[in-house]
Design a protein around this motif. Structure first.
Motif, mmCIF file in Angstrom:
data_model
loop_
_atom_site.group_PDB
_atom_site.id
_atom_site.type_symbol
_atom_site.label_atom_id
_atom_site.label_comp_id
_atom_site.label_asym_id
_atom_site.label_seq_id
_atom_site.Cartn_x
_atom_site.Cartn_y
_atom_site.Cartn_z
ATOM 1 N N ALA A 1 -4.366 67.259 11.907
ATOM 2 C CA ALA A 1 -4.243 65.954 11.099
ATOM 3 C C ALA A 1 -3.675 66.192 9.962
ATOM 4 O O ALA A 1 -4.008 67.394 9.240
ATOM 5 C CB ALA A 1 -5.901 65.776 11.161
ATOM 6 N N VAL A 2 -3.033 65.313 9.193
ATOM 7 C CA VAL A 2 -2.640 65.386 7.757
ATOM 8 C C VAL A 2 -2.610 63.963 7.354
ATOM 9 O O VAL A 2 -2.328 63.032 7.968
ATOM 10 C CB VAL A 2 -1.070 66.067 7.930
ATOM 11 N N ASP A 3 -2.797 64.025 5.898
ATOM 12 C CA ASP A 3 -2.848 62.692 5.200
ATOM 13 C C ASP A 3 -0.974 62.040 5.409
ATOM 14 O O ASP A 3 -0.402 62.985 4.782
ATOM 15 C CB ASP A 3 -2.974 62.781 3.806
ATOM 16 N N PRO A 4 -0.782 60.867 5.996
ATOM 17 C CA PRO A 4 0.599 60.484 5.925
ATOM 18 C C PRO A 4 1.056 60.086 4.615
ATOM 19 O O PRO A 4 2.256 59.815 4.695
ATOM 20 C CB PRO A 4 0.203 59.233 6.993
ATOM 21 N N GLY A 5 0.335 60.036 3.481
ATOM 22 C CA GLY A 5 0.657 59.466 2.531
ATOM 23 C C GLY A 5 1.109 58.040 2.117
ATOM 24 O O GLY A 5 1.548 57.697 1.386
ATOM 25 N N ARG A 6 0.425 57.340 3.127
ATOM 26 C CA ARG A 6 0.697 55.743 3.235
ATOM 27 C C ARG A 6 -0.733 55.160 3.161
ATOM 28 O O ARG A 6 -1.305 55.343 3.833
ATOM 29 C CB ARG A 6 1.448 55.334 4.448
ATOM 30 N N GLU A 7 -0.760 54.489 1.941
ATOM 31 C CA GLU A 7 -1.904 53.701 1.758
ATOM 32 C C GLU A 7 -2.335 52.681 2.944
ATOM 33 O O GLU A 7 -1.434 52.149 3.331
ATOM 34 C CB GLU A 7 -1.832 52.711 0.511
ATOM 35 N N GLY A 8 -3.553 52.739 3.368
ATOM 36 C CA GLY A 8 -4.014 51.955 4.183
ATOM 37 C C GLY A 8 -3.874 52.559 5.588
ATOM 38 O O GLY A 8 -4.078 51.746 6.531
ATOM 39 N N ARG A 9 -3.528 53.726 5.635
ATOM 40 C CA ARG A 9 -3.238 54.592 7.158
ATOM 41 C C ARG A 9 -4.045 55.600 7.109
ATOM 42 O O ARG A 9 -4.442 56.379 6.025
ATOM 43 C CB ARG A 9 -1.820 54.896 6.958
ATOM 44 N N ALA A 10 -4.827 55.732 8.318
ATOM 45 C CA ALA A 10 -5.512 56.857 8.495
ATOM 46 C C ALA A 10 -4.722 58.381 8.810
ATOM 47 O O ALA A 10 -3.410 58.280 8.793
ATOM 48 C CB ALA A 10 -6.177 56.906 9.943
ATOM 49 N N PRO A 11 -5.363 59.440 8.807
ATOM 50 C CA PRO A 11 -4.535 60.508 8.950
ATOM 51 C C PRO A 11 -3.830 60.525 10.165
ATOM 52 O O PRO A 11 -4.261 59.921 11.188
ATOM 53 C CB PRO A 11 -5.467 61.433 8.915
ATOM 54 N N SER B 1 10.415 65.889 11.007
ATOM 55 C CA SER B 1 9.593 65.094 11.927
ATOM 56 C C SER B 1 8.416 64.285 11.145
ATOM 57 O O SER B 1 8.052 64.759 9.928
ATOM 58 C CB SER B 1 8.877 65.983 12.832
ATOM 59 N N ARG B 2 7.716 63.412 11.731
ATOM 60 C CA ARG B 2 6.580 62.750 10.913
ATOM 61 C C ARG B 2 5.777 63.570 10.604
ATOM 62 O O ARG B 2 5.247 63.762 9.051
ATOM 63 C CB ARG B 2 6.243 61.680 11.628
ATOM 64 N N LYS B 3 5.099 64.701 11.110
ATOM 65 C CA LYS B 3 4.115 65.789 10.775
ATOM 66 C C LYS B 3 4.841 66.674 9.637
ATOM 67 O O LYS B 3 4.073 67.060 8.721
ATOM 68 C CB LYS B 3 3.607 66.393 11.756
ATOM 69 N N GLY B 4 5.971 66.999 9.914
ATOM 70 C CA GLY B 4 6.511 67.842 8.722
ATOM 71 C C GLY B 4 6.740 67.192 7.482
ATOM 72 O O GLY B 4 6.468 67.940 6.741
ATOM 73 N N VAL B 5 7.040 65.976 7.706
ATOM 74 C CA VAL B 5 7.312 65.390 6.314
ATOM 75 C C VAL B 5 5.977 65.350 5.547
ATOM 76 O O VAL B 5 5.800 65.392 4.382
ATOM 77 C CB VAL B 5 8.131 63.850 6.419
ATOM 78 N N ALA B 6 5.006 64.865 6.338
ATOM 79 C CA ALA B 6 3.724 64.639 5.828
ATOM 80 C C ALA B 6 2.823 65.960 5.123
ATOM 81 O O ALA B 6 2.422 65.826 4.237
ATOM 82 C CB ALA B 6 2.585 63.918 6.866
ATOM 83 N N ILE B 7 3.123 67.050 6.112
ATOM 84 C CA ILE B 7 2.743 68.125 5.667
ATOM 85 C C ILE B 7 3.453 68.657 4.239
ATOM 86 O O ILE B 7 2.621 69.159 3.244
ATOM 87 C CB ILE B 7 2.798 69.234 6.817
#
Length: 142
Positions: free
Chosen positions: A21-31, A54-60
């Motif tokens: 689980a990681v914060d995607p950094g987008r307001e209004g979105r769950a981890p 990847s989405r998780k790589g960028v979010a991390i």
């Protein structure tokens, strides 16, 4: 009942599939929460391998931290959750891909998977996390 340090570290060292689980950094979105292979030795850092873009790589990379949760339902219901800061991100090596693949796949499948993944998955990175916060429990037999 919470696990003691030795029990939780040993449980995390077993080859469970983790929920990352990681914060995607987008307001209004769950981890962002996805299944992932990981590697851990008691007392050390947790590491995962993923695509740099990847989405998780960028979010991390943006969040600078992530969580992993592993669980089982037999012989007792048990889980360990660990969260902490990223301490290093580096290009993945073929040896690391072999190591993590051998942790999860039958021995006779590792070479074929590694050959495929190394060629087809694009640039991979290893992200290391220092466990900082732990939650754990063994709920016994249900």
């Amino acid at each position: 009942m919470a696990l003691n340090r030795e029990e939780r570290e040993q449980f995390l060292a077993e080859p469970h599939i983790a929920a990352l689980a990681v914060d995607p950094g987008r307001e209004g979105r769950a981890p962002l929460t996805v299944p992932i292979w990981y590697q851990y030795e008691p007392g050390g850092e947790v590491w995962i391998m993923t695509g740099r873009d990847s989405r998780k790589g960028v979010a991390i990379a943006a969040a600078g931290r992530f969580s992993l949760m592993v669980d089982r339902v037999s012989p007792t219901v048990r889980y360990v959750s660990v969260e902490g800061p990223v301490v290093k991100t580096a290009p993945a090596t073929r040896e690391q891909l072999v190591e993590i693949s051998a942790r999860y796949l039958p021995a006779e499948k590792v070479d074929a998977y590694v050959g495929f993944a190394w060629k087809e998955h694009g640039e991979q990175v290893v992200i290391r996390m220092r466990p900082e916060h732990w939650l754990s429990s063994d709920l016994g037999e249900v």
